[in-house]
Design an enzyme around this catalytic site. Structure first.
Site, PDB file in Angstrom:
ATOM      1  N   LYS A   1       6.619  -2.065   1.969  1.00  0.00           N
ATOM      2  CA  LYS A   1       5.411  -1.483   2.562  1.00  0.00           C
ATOM      3  C   LYS A   1       4.217  -2.414   2.377  1.00  0.00           C
ATOM      4  O   LYS A   1       3.340  -2.180   1.544  1.00  0.00           O
ATOM      5  CB  LYS A   1       5.153  -0.094   1.949  1.00  0.00           C
ATOM      6  CG  LYS A   1       4.208   0.762   2.795  1.00  0.00           C
ATOM      7  CD  LYS A   1       4.273   2.202   2.357  1.00  0.00           C
ATOM      8  CE  LYS A   1       3.232   3.054   3.050  1.00  0.00           C
ATOM      9  NZ  LYS A   1       3.327   3.066   4.513  1.00  0.00           N
TER      10      LYS A   1
ATOM     11  N   TYR B   1       0.829  -1.206   0.000  1.00  0.00           N
ATOM     12  CA  TYR B   1       0.000   0.000   0.000  1.00  0.00           C
ATOM     13  C   TYR B   1       0.858   1.249   0.000  1.00  0.00           C
ATOM     14  O   TYR B   1       2.080   1.180   0.188  1.00  0.00           O
ATOM     15  CB  TYR B   1      -0.966  -0.012   1.199  1.00  0.00           C
ATOM     16  CG  TYR B   1      -0.319   0.301   2.531  1.00  0.00           C
ATOM     17  CD1 TYR B   1       0.519  -0.606   3.159  1.00  0.00           C
ATOM     18  CD2 TYR B   1      -0.530   1.522   3.167  1.00  0.00           C
ATOM     19  CE1 TYR B   1       1.113  -0.318   4.379  1.00  0.00           C
ATOM     20  CE2 TYR B   1       0.056   1.823   4.394  1.00  0.00           C
ATOM     21  CZ  TYR B   1       0.879   0.899   4.990  1.00  0.00           C
ATOM     22  OH  TYR B   1       1.467   1.195   6.196  1.00  0.00           O
TER      23      TYR B   1
ATOM     24  N   GLU C   1      12.035   2.342  14.203  1.00  0.00           N
ATOM     25  CA  GLU C   1      11.230   3.416  13.615  1.00  0.00           C
ATOM     26  C   GLU C   1       9.936   3.504  14.403  1.00  0.00           C
ATOM     27  O   GLU C   1       9.713   2.728  15.339  1.00  0.00           O
ATOM     28  CB  GLU C   1      10.957   3.148  12.135  1.00  0.00           C
ATOM     29  CG  GLU C   1      10.212   1.841  11.877  1.00  0.00           C
ATOM     30  CD  GLU C   1       9.908   1.587  10.404  1.00  0.00           C
ATOM     31  OE1 GLU C   1       9.782   2.540   9.624  1.00  0.00           O
ATOM     32  OE2 GLU C   1       9.770   0.398  10.048  1.00  0.00           O
TER      33      GLU C   1
ATOM     34  N   ARG D   1       7.952   4.095  -4.972  1.00  0.00           N
ATOM     35  CA  ARG D   1       8.078   3.115  -3.881  1.00  0.00           C
ATOM     36  C   ARG D   1       7.043   2.010  -4.037  1.00  0.00           C
ATOM     37  O   ARG D   1       7.321   0.837  -3.759  1.00  0.00           O
ATOM     38  CB  ARG D   1       7.936   3.788  -2.519  1.00  0.00           C
ATOM     39  CG  ARG D   1       8.166   2.793  -1.361  1.00  0.00           C
ATOM     40  CD  ARG D   1       8.167   3.448   0.004  1.00  0.00           C
ATOM     41  NE  ARG D   1       6.890   4.086   0.294  1.00  0.00           N
ATOM     42  CZ  ARG D   1       6.643   4.803   1.387  1.00  0.00           C
ATOM     43  NH1 ARG D   1       7.591   4.994   2.296  1.00  0.00           N
ATOM     44  NH2 ARG D   1       5.462   5.353   1.575  1.00  0.00           N
TER      45      ARG D   1
ATOM     46  N   ARG E   1      -7.955 -20.433  -1.855  1.00  0.00           N
ATOM     47  CA  ARG E   1      -6.855 -20.319  -0.898  1.00  0.00           C
ATOM     48  C   ARG E   1      -5.758 -21.361  -1.113  1.00  0.00           C
ATOM     49  O   ARG E   1      -6.035 -22.562  -1.136  1.00  0.00           O
ATOM     50  CB  ARG E   1      -7.399 -20.418   0.536  1.00  0.00           C
ATOM     51  CG  ARG E   1      -6.348 -20.130   1.591  1.00  0.00           C
ATOM     52  CD  ARG E   1      -6.962 -20.132   2.990  1.00  0.00           C
ATOM     53  NE  ARG E   1      -5.948 -19.811   3.988  1.00  0.00           N
ATOM     54  CZ  ARG E   1      -5.087 -20.709   4.475  1.00  0.00           C
ATOM     55  NH1 ARG E   1      -5.143 -21.961   4.084  1.00  0.00           N
ATOM     56  NH2 ARG E   1      -4.167 -20.343   5.353  1.00  0.00           N
TER      57      ARG E   1
HETATM   58  N1  PMP Z   1       7.620   3.612   8.824  1.00  0.00           N
HETATM   59  C1  PMP Z   1       6.467   2.916   8.848  1.00  0.00           C
HETATM   60  C2  PMP Z   1       6.430   1.593   9.512  1.00  0.00           C
HETATM   61  C3  PMP Z   1       5.301   3.452   8.254  1.00  0.00           C
HETATM   62  O1  PMP Z   1       4.159   2.761   8.271  1.00  0.00           O
HETATM   63  C4  PMP Z   1       5.361   4.743   7.659  1.00  0.00           C
HETATM   64  C5  PMP Z   1       4.140   5.385   7.079  1.00  0.00           C
HETATM   65  N2  PMP Z   1       3.570   4.668   6.071  1.00  0.00           N
HETATM   66  C6  PMP Z   1       6.597   5.413   7.648  1.00  0.00           C
HETATM   67  C7  PMP Z   1       7.706   4.817   8.240  1.00  0.00           C
HETATM   68  C8  PMP Z   1       6.731   6.777   7.020  1.00  0.00           C
HETATM   69  O2  PMP Z   1       6.712   6.685   5.615  1.00  0.00           O
HETATM   70  P1  PMP Z   1       6.208   7.894   4.716  1.00  0.00           P
HETATM   71  O3  PMP Z   1       7.044   9.070   5.095  1.00  0.00           O
HETATM   72  O4  PMP Z   1       6.450   7.434   3.337  1.00  0.00           O
HETATM   73  O5  PMP Z   1       4.760   8.096   5.038  1.00  0.00           O
END
Ligand code: PMP
Length: 288
Positions: free
Chosen positions: A149, A33, A182, A52, A100
């Site tokens: 992501k 996403y 993070e 991305r 599935r």
């Molecule tokens: N780390 C994680 C785990 C996230 O989910 C996000 C937001 N989607 C970010 C960092 C920040 O990414 P962005 O600046 O692209 O929104």
């Protein structure tokens, strides 16, 4: 209010917008996403977000459902139909629907594609940034490819829920060595005791945030040095400033970590400066 959602080639009323029960995203979290900010009827950093998305799809060998030019048309139309001036666009692509099976569906199975657009009240956002947020740390129990992501967001959901139960606004993940990886949905930054801006270097443990990337451009423009290295929770708690970055929160001051105030408990000076200047370097694509 969300009025229309793009699902697999059609704009559906919100109440009827649905994907199949055998969707791979539903059964296996086999989906990726993006979240893109909409500001004053413009898309912010769309080029980097779409790049991305392509990288995430390629990492999982999910075929790209459309070109970036087509994505831009779908996004623009979804934003228009939902009358979003300030808010966000959410894109999701799964490997598609199929009876599935752990193995991938046959080649040619169409990916499932969703595009949503939603307004976010600007005043609410600004008030939160003026106050700053508190974060609670949680062990980083995610997989070893957090740089992709994917919608596999249960660890983030659990960490945010635990933070809320403890009275905090958000969560930060901490790895087995005690270093912050993070935020649960953001990248984490500090201004250390020597006044240096610090964030963890990219790698499989964290998402390459687009806001992080664009902030690097701002730092270069302003002549502000950045040190990319891991930092511990204790170091963050005794830092001069702390903040997170994400497309929806932009540069968000962090004023407490695990109940301990950062400096005087107010948003940091550099943090607020970076927040104010951020949109001067971000790419803006007008939508109408
Ligand atoms: N780390 C994680 C785990 C996230 O989910 C996000 C937001 N989607 C970010 C960092 C920040 O990414 P962005 O600046 O692209 O929104």
């Amino acid at each position: 209010m969300t009025r229309a959602v793009y699902v697999n080639g059609a704009y559906r009323p919100y109440a009827d917008a649905a994907v199949h029960v055998e969707d791979r995203g539903f059964q296996f979290a086999d989906a990726v996403y993006e979240v893109i900010e909409v500001k004053a009827r413009a898309l912010v950093d769309a080029t980097r977000h779409l790049d991305r998305l392509a990288t995430s799809l390629a990492a999982l060998s999910i075929p790209a459902p459309m070109s970036n030019a087509a994505w831009r048309l779908v996004i623009a139309e979804t934003v228009r139909r939902n009358r979003v001036a300030d808010g966000l666009v959410y894109l999701q692509v799964s490997r598609g629907a199929h009876p599935r099976d752990f193995l991938f569906p046959p080649a040619g199975t169409p990916p499932t594609v969703v595009c949503l657009a939603r307004s976010i009240p600007q005043a609410k956002r600004a008030a939160r940034a003026a106050r700053g947020i508190s974060v609670q740390t949680a062990p980083d129990i995610r997989w070893h490819r957090s740089n992709i992501k994917t919608v596999m967001l249960l660890p983030a959901s659990l960490a945010k829920e635990a933070a809320k139960a403890a009275g905090a606004d958000d969560a930060w993940f901490v790895d087995a060595d005690g270093h912050v990886t993070e935020g649960a949905s953001s990248n984490a930054w500090i201004v250390d005791r020597e006044g240096r801006l610090v964030t963890r270097a990219l790698g499989p443990a964290l998402l390459p945030g687009i806001t992080r990337r664009t902030l690097l451009d701002l730092l270069a423009r302003e002549g502000i040095a950045l040190v990319e290295r891991p930092f511990t929770v204790a170091e963050a708690q005794t830092a001069r400033e702390a903040f997170t970055t994400s497309a929806t929160s932009l540069v968000m001051p962090v004023v407490a970590i695990d109940g301990r105030s950062i400096a005087n408990g107010e948003p940091g000076t550099l943090t607020l400066r970076l927040r104010t200047l951020f949109h001067e370097v971000a790419e803006h694509t007008p939508l109408s």
